[in-house]
Enzyme design. Structure first.
Site, short mmCIF file in Angstrom:
data_model
loop_
_atom_site.label_atom_id
_atom_site.label_comp_id
_atom_site.label_asym_id
_atom_site.label_seq_id
_atom_site.Cartn_x
_atom_site.Cartn_y
_atom_site.Cartn_z
N VAL A 95 -24.36 -21.00 10.53
CA VAL A 95 -23.21 -20.31 10.80
C VAL A 95 -23.32 -19.65 10.96
CG1 VAL A 95 -21.22 -19.94 9.07
CG2 VAL A 95 -22.24 -22.38 8.71
N PRO A 96 -22.71 -18.72 12.29
CA PRO A 96 -22.66 -17.63 13.21
C PRO A 96 -22.63 -15.98 12.59
CG PRO A 96 -21.01 -18.48 14.28
CD PRO A 96 -20.93 -19.63 12.86
N CYS A 97 -23.02 -15.73 11.04
CA CYS A 97 -22.07 -14.39 10.63
C CYS A 97 -23.40 -13.57 11.50
CB CYS A 97 -23.00 -14.51 8.56
SG CYS A 97 -25.69 -14.78 8.66
N HIS A 98 -24.07 -13.74 12.75
CA HIS A 98 -24.28 -12.47 12.93
C HIS A 98 -23.74 -12.11 14.16
CE1 HIS A 98 -24.77 -16.42 15.60
NE2 HIS A 98 -25.03 -15.76 16.30
#
Length: 141
Positions: A95-98
Protein backbone atom coordinates in the site's frame (compact mmCIF):
# COMPACT_ATOMS: atom_id res chain seq x y z
CA UNK A 1 8.40 -10.07 7.73
CA UNK A 2 11.33 -8.09 6.41
CA UNK A 3 11.63 -7.38 2.70
CA UNK A 4 14.72 -5.95 1.02
CA UNK A 5 14.19 -3.30 -1.64
CA UNK A 6 16.49 -0.66 -3.15
CA UNK A 7 19.13 -1.08 -0.43
CA UNK A 8 16.56 -0.81 2.39
CA UNK A 9 14.85 -3.36 4.58
CA UNK A 10 11.13 -2.72 5.03
CA UNK A 11 8.93 -4.38 7.62
CA UNK A 12 5.62 -5.73 6.25
CA UNK A 13 3.00 -7.08 8.63
CA UNK A 14 2.00 -10.14 6.63
CA UNK A 15 -1.07 -10.70 8.82
CA UNK A 16 -2.73 -8.03 6.63
CA UNK A 17 -1.84 -9.85 3.40
CA UNK A 18 -3.57 -12.83 1.83
CA UNK A 19 -0.68 -14.78 0.36
CA UNK A 20 2.51 -16.51 1.30
CA UNK A 21 5.71 -14.77 2.35
CA UNK A 22 7.33 -16.05 -0.83
CA UNK A 23 4.58 -14.57 -3.00
CA UNK A 24 5.00 -11.20 -1.27
CA UNK A 25 8.79 -11.29 -1.66
CA UNK A 26 8.51 -12.40 -5.29
CA UNK A 27 6.20 -9.52 -6.17
CA UNK A 28 8.43 -6.99 -4.36
CA UNK A 29 11.43 -8.30 -6.37
CA UNK A 30 9.40 -7.90 -9.59
CA UNK A 31 8.52 -4.33 -8.56
CA UNK A 32 12.19 -3.58 -7.87
CA UNK A 33 13.24 -4.96 -11.28
CA UNK A 34 10.61 -2.80 -12.97
CA UNK A 35 8.53 -5.80 -14.01
CA UNK A 36 5.56 -4.95 -11.75
CA UNK A 37 3.66 -1.72 -11.16
CA UNK A 38 0.80 -3.10 -9.06
CA UNK A 39 0.71 -5.85 -6.48
CA UNK A 40 -1.63 -8.78 -6.99
CA UNK A 41 -2.21 -9.41 -3.30
CA UNK A 42 -5.36 -9.19 -1.20
CA UNK A 43 -4.77 -6.62 1.54
CA UNK A 44 -7.03 -6.46 4.60
CA UNK A 45 -7.59 -2.90 5.73
CA UNK A 46 -8.72 -2.11 9.27
CA UNK A 47 -11.82 -0.10 10.09
CA UNK A 48 -11.51 3.60 10.74
CA UNK A 49 -9.18 6.29 9.45
CA UNK A 50 -6.22 3.94 8.96
CA UNK A 51 -8.24 1.70 6.66
CA UNK A 52 -9.74 4.69 4.85
CA UNK A 53 -6.29 6.17 4.23
CA UNK A 54 -4.88 2.80 3.16
CA UNK A 55 -7.71 2.41 0.65
CA UNK A 56 -7.04 5.92 -0.69
CA UNK A 57 -3.29 5.28 -0.95
CA UNK A 58 -3.94 2.04 -2.82
CA UNK A 59 -5.70 4.09 -5.51
CA UNK A 60 -2.66 6.30 -6.23
CA UNK A 61 -1.28 5.15 -9.59
CA UNK A 62 2.30 3.97 -9.98
CA UNK A 63 4.63 6.86 -10.70
CA UNK A 64 2.23 9.49 -9.32
CA UNK A 65 1.89 11.23 -5.98
CA UNK A 66 -0.89 12.83 -3.98
CA UNK A 67 -0.54 15.26 -1.12
CA UNK A 68 -1.64 14.65 2.43
CA UNK A 69 -4.13 17.46 1.81
CA UNK A 70 -5.50 15.78 -1.33
CA UNK A 71 -6.26 12.62 0.64
CA UNK A 72 -7.58 14.62 3.58
CA UNK A 73 -10.03 16.49 1.33
CA UNK A 74 -11.25 13.27 -0.26
CA UNK A 75 -11.69 11.63 3.15
CA UNK A 76 -13.05 14.74 4.90
CA UNK A 77 -10.35 14.72 7.55
CA UNK A 78 -7.17 16.65 8.28
CA UNK A 79 -3.77 16.30 6.60
CA UNK A 80 -2.30 15.55 10.04
CA UNK A 81 -4.69 12.59 10.47
CA UNK A 82 -3.68 11.34 7.02
CA UNK A 83 0.01 11.67 7.89
CA UNK A 84 -0.48 9.78 11.14
CA UNK A 85 -2.31 7.01 9.30
CA UNK A 86 0.45 6.84 6.67
CA UNK A 87 2.93 6.39 9.49
CA UNK A 88 0.95 3.42 10.80
CA UNK A 89 0.64 1.69 7.41
CA UNK A 90 1.37 -1.96 8.25
CA UNK A 91 2.22 -2.89 4.65
CA UNK A 92 4.49 -0.22 3.13
CA UNK A 93 5.27 -0.72 -0.55
CA UNK A 94 2.20 -2.95 -0.98
CA UNK A 95 0.00 0.00 0.00
CA UNK A 96 2.10 2.85 -1.39
CA UNK A 97 2.40 5.39 1.42
CA UNK A 98 5.62 6.56 -0.27
CA UNK A 99 3.38 8.21 -2.91
CA UNK A 100 1.95 10.65 -0.36
CA UNK A 101 3.87 13.93 -0.17
CA UNK A 102 3.52 17.43 1.21
CA UNK A 103 1.46 20.00 -0.68
CA UNK A 104 4.70 21.60 -1.88
CA UNK A 105 6.09 18.24 -3.04
CA UNK A 106 8.26 17.80 0.06
CA UNK A 107 8.75 14.23 1.19
CA UNK A 108 8.17 15.03 4.90
CA UNK A 109 8.50 11.54 6.39
CA UNK A 110 8.38 7.85 5.81
CA UNK A 111 7.86 5.25 8.51
CA UNK A 112 9.75 2.43 6.82
CA UNK A 113 13.49 1.77 7.00
CA UNK A 114 15.82 4.70 6.34
CA UNK A 115 12.86 7.12 6.36
CA UNK A 116 12.81 9.82 3.71
CA UNK A 117 15.85 8.38 1.93
CA UNK A 118 13.87 5.22 1.14
CA UNK A 119 10.81 7.23 0.13
CA UNK A 120 12.97 9.25 -2.28
CA UNK A 121 14.51 6.08 -3.77
CA UNK A 122 11.07 4.52 -4.28
CA UNK A 123 9.68 7.64 -5.99
CA UNK A 124 12.79 8.00 -8.17
CA UNK A 125 12.58 4.29 -9.05
CA UNK A 126 8.96 4.67 -10.15
CA UNK A 127 9.73 7.83 -12.13
CA UNK A 128 12.59 6.06 -13.96
CA UNK A 129 10.52 2.96 -14.64
CA UNK A 130 7.50 5.01 -15.72
CA UNK A 131 9.69 6.88 -18.21
CA UNK A 132 11.10 3.58 -19.49
CA UNK A 133 7.60 2.22 -20.02
CA UNK A 134 6.49 5.39 -21.80
CA UNK A 135 9.49 5.47 -24.13
CA UNK A 136 8.88 1.85 -25.09
CA UNK A 137 5.37 2.54 -26.32
CA UNK A 138 5.03 2.75 -30.07
CA UNK A 139 3.44 5.82 -31.56
CA UNK A 140 1.32 6.04 -34.65
CA UNK A 141 3.31 8.06 -37.20
Amino acid sequence: MEVGILTSIIEIDESFVEGSSEKIRSQVREYERGDRQAFDLEIATPDGILGDVMDAMAEIPYGETRSYGDLASALETSPIAVGQACGRNPVPILVPCHRVVGSDGSLNGYSAADGVATKRRLLEHEAREQKTVQTQLQTDS
